[in-house]
Design an enzyme around this catalytic site. Structure first.
Site, PDB file in Angstrom:
ATOM      1  N   ASP A 169     -33.523  18.419   1.820  1.00  0.00           N
ATOM      2  CA  ASP A 169     -33.946  19.440   2.782  1.00  0.00           C
ATOM      3  C   ASP A 169     -35.460  19.667   2.739  1.00  0.00           C
ATOM      4  OD1 ASP A 169     -33.440  21.334   4.751  1.00  0.00           O
ATOM      5  OD2 ASP A 169     -31.803  22.269   3.640  1.00  0.00           O
TER       6      ASP A 169
ATOM      7  N   ASN B  14     -42.084  17.056  11.449  1.00  0.00           N
ATOM      8  CA  ASN B  14     -43.172  16.086  11.264  1.00  0.00           C
ATOM      9  C   ASN B  14     -42.805  14.716  11.816  1.00  0.00           C
ATOM     10  OD1 ASN B  14     -45.261  17.594   9.434  1.00  0.00           O
ATOM     11  ND2 ASN B  14     -43.244  18.065   8.580  1.00  0.00           N
TER      12      ASN B  14
ATOM     13  N   ASP C  51     -31.200  23.596  12.733  1.00  0.00           N
ATOM     14  CA  ASP C  51     -29.748  23.609  12.501  1.00  0.00           C
ATOM     15  C   ASP C  51     -28.920  23.791  13.775  1.00  0.00           C
ATOM     16  OD1 ASP C  51     -30.540  23.378   9.938  1.00  0.00           O
ATOM     17  OD2 ASP C  51     -29.517  25.160   9.199  1.00  0.00           O
TER      18      ASP C  51
HETATM   19  C1  GLA Z   1     -31.062  23.979   5.996  1.00  0.00           C
HETATM   20  C2  GLA Z   1     -30.388  22.712   6.503  1.00  0.00           C
HETATM   21  C3  GLA Z   1     -28.900  22.959   6.640  1.00  0.00           C
HETATM   22  C4  GLA Z   1     -28.323  23.368   5.278  1.00  0.00           C
HETATM   23  C5  GLA Z   1     -29.059  24.584   4.743  1.00  0.00           C
HETATM   24  C6  GLA Z   1     -28.691  24.882   3.280  1.00  0.00           C
HETATM   25  O1  GLA Z   1     -30.984  25.013   6.927  1.00  0.00           O
HETATM   26  O2  GLA Z   1     -30.942  22.300   7.727  1.00  0.00           O
HETATM   27  O3  GLA Z   1     -28.225  21.823   7.138  1.00  0.00           O
HETATM   28  O4  GLA Z   1     -28.421  22.284   4.397  1.00  0.00           O
HETATM   29  O5  GLA Z   1     -30.481  24.388   4.773  1.00  0.00           O
HETATM   30  O6  GLA Z   1     -29.366  25.971   2.754  1.00  0.00           O
END
Ligand code: GLA
Length: 405
Positions: free
Chosen positions: A151, A188, A206
């Site tokens: 992440d 990026n 997300d």
């Molecule tokens: C980010 C990622 C998600 C998930 C959360 C976990 O938002 O994009 O897919 O992995 O972190 O905290």
């Protein structure tokens, strides 16, 4: 003499050291990865019992048979680092440890994935990878990890390409084949550099369990299915075998009605997106299971050419998408984005196109195709006659076109 010694060293470097230079481990994702991840349904509520049960369900429900293989624990499995800097799993929720869990998942004939983050802390505030890349990669290899989602929270001024390359090098040094999933949200432009670093890269923020909306989370927005789909514009040329655009994990089975789930799944198949289920596999409705395991839709996604589909035409909230497939086949899927039904008339003779990316021509005056409706599971007709259909709101018509023998 001196020149000779220098030359000798250079030759030695080229022959011995250069081939060992760190690189992404090739060939781990020749088609888009398929699996399950805990985040969309469970967020931080993860435990070894639940993960084992999800693995059981993947193996027993027909998902494994349909091609799903990775069981990935997302954020919140980790609580701290020990005095030597080793990452420590939550002892209450993972009392048997991660190695035992990976072994269990492997015993089901599945593969095991884990999550970390390039910054100082994960998005949920748990200890992350920065400064511990090599130590963590060795631990993952020792545990038997097959897939790492990495992440991008709490990264400050870090350079994304450099940070992800450090982890790639660490994984290479650890020596285990581990699919490397870059979760950098597209900030990026990972499509410009990601192919040399990982096997897939997130293209957006997300996903959110809604077909056509945005959710304001304060300092960032989560996106519905259509919003994410629109953000894929212009990215298809960057994807291919072993390096995929990732429009985020699936929300199928998490609350949208079946028509929206079907449209969501179909578009992810056309996009050659990783198919990472995000629902509770232990409690699936028959509709959810039928969507996630539709063989023809999965074959479109997993096609060995690995060419991401494209939007052919868009009119009156109806989009026609096409994807070149192996053996001269094509997928043609029509998405109704509107809130009411639409009557469509696919007159094949007006649908000629040459896809410059794949160099494939679709021209029904040169070639007649047979037609299979993949959601009705019905073969019938060919491209000599126009195809008329009614597509309900937020739904799709998806066809496989194949050569007349
Ligand atoms: C980010 C990622 C998600 C998930 C959360 C976990 O938002 O994009 O897919 O992995 O972190 O905290």
């Amino acid at each position: 003499m001196k020149i000779h010694t220098k030359l000798l060293w250079s030759v030695l470097f080229l022959l011995v050291l250069y081939p060992l230079q760190a690189q992404k481990i090739q060939g781990l994702a020749k088609t888009p990865p398929m699996g399950w991840n805990s985040w969309n349904k469970f967020a931080c509520d993860v435990s070894e019992i639940m993960i084992r049960e999800e693995a059981d369900a993947m193996a027993a429900s027909g998902l494994k048979e349909a091609g799903y293989q990775y069981i990935v624990i997302d954020d919140c499995w980790q609580v701290t680092r020990d005095s030597l800097g080793f990452i420590v799993p939550d002892p209450q929720r993972f009392p048997s440890g991660i190695k035992a869990l990976a072994d269990y998942v492997h015993s089901k004939g599945l593969k095991f994935g884990i999550y970390s983050c390039a910054g100082d802390k994960t998005c949920a505030g748990r200890p992350a990878g920065r400064g511990h890349e090599y130590q963590d990669a060795l631990m993952y290899a020792k545990w038997g990890v097959d897939y790492l989602k990495y992440d991008w929270c709490n990264t400050g001024k870090m350079n994304a390409e450099e940070a992800y390359s450090t982890m790639r090098d660490a994984l290479f040094a650890a020596g285990r084949p581990i699919v490397f999933s870059l979760c950098e949200w597209g900030n990026n432009k990972p499509w410009l550099w990601g192919a040399a670093v990982g096997h897939l890269w997130r293209t957006t923020g997300d996903i959110y369990n809604c077909f056509d909306c945005k959710k304001n989370n304060g300092n960032w927005f989560a996106n519905g299915v259509l919003q994410i789909l629109d953000m894929q514009n212009g990215l298809r040329k960057f994807a291919g075998p072993d390096h995929w655009n990732d429009p985020d994990m699936l929300e199928v089975g998490n609350g949208m009605p079946a028509n929206e789930d079907r449209a969501h799944f179909t578009m992810w198949c056309i996009l050659a997106a990783p198919l990472i289920a995000g629902n509770d596999l232990r409690n699936m409705s028959p509709e959810t299971k039928a969507i996630l395991t539709n063989k023809e839709a999965i074959a479109i996604n997993q096609d060995t050419l690995g060419i991401q589909g494209f939007k052919f035409v868009s009119k009156d909230s109806v989009e026609t998408w096409m994807k070149p497939l192996c053996g001269g086949k094509w997928a043609v899927c029509v998405l109704n984005r509107s809130k009411s039904y639409r009557s469509v008339d696919l007159d094949w003779k007006f649908m000629s196109v040459t896809d410059s990316l794949s160099q494939r021509e679709f021209n029904t005056s040169k070639e007649i195709f047979k037609i299979k409706d993949i959601w009705q599971n019905k073969e019938g007709g060919d491209t000599r006659k126009p195809l008329k259909a009614v597509i309900p709101a937020h739904d799709v018509l998806c066809l496989k076109l194949y050569r007349k023998e």
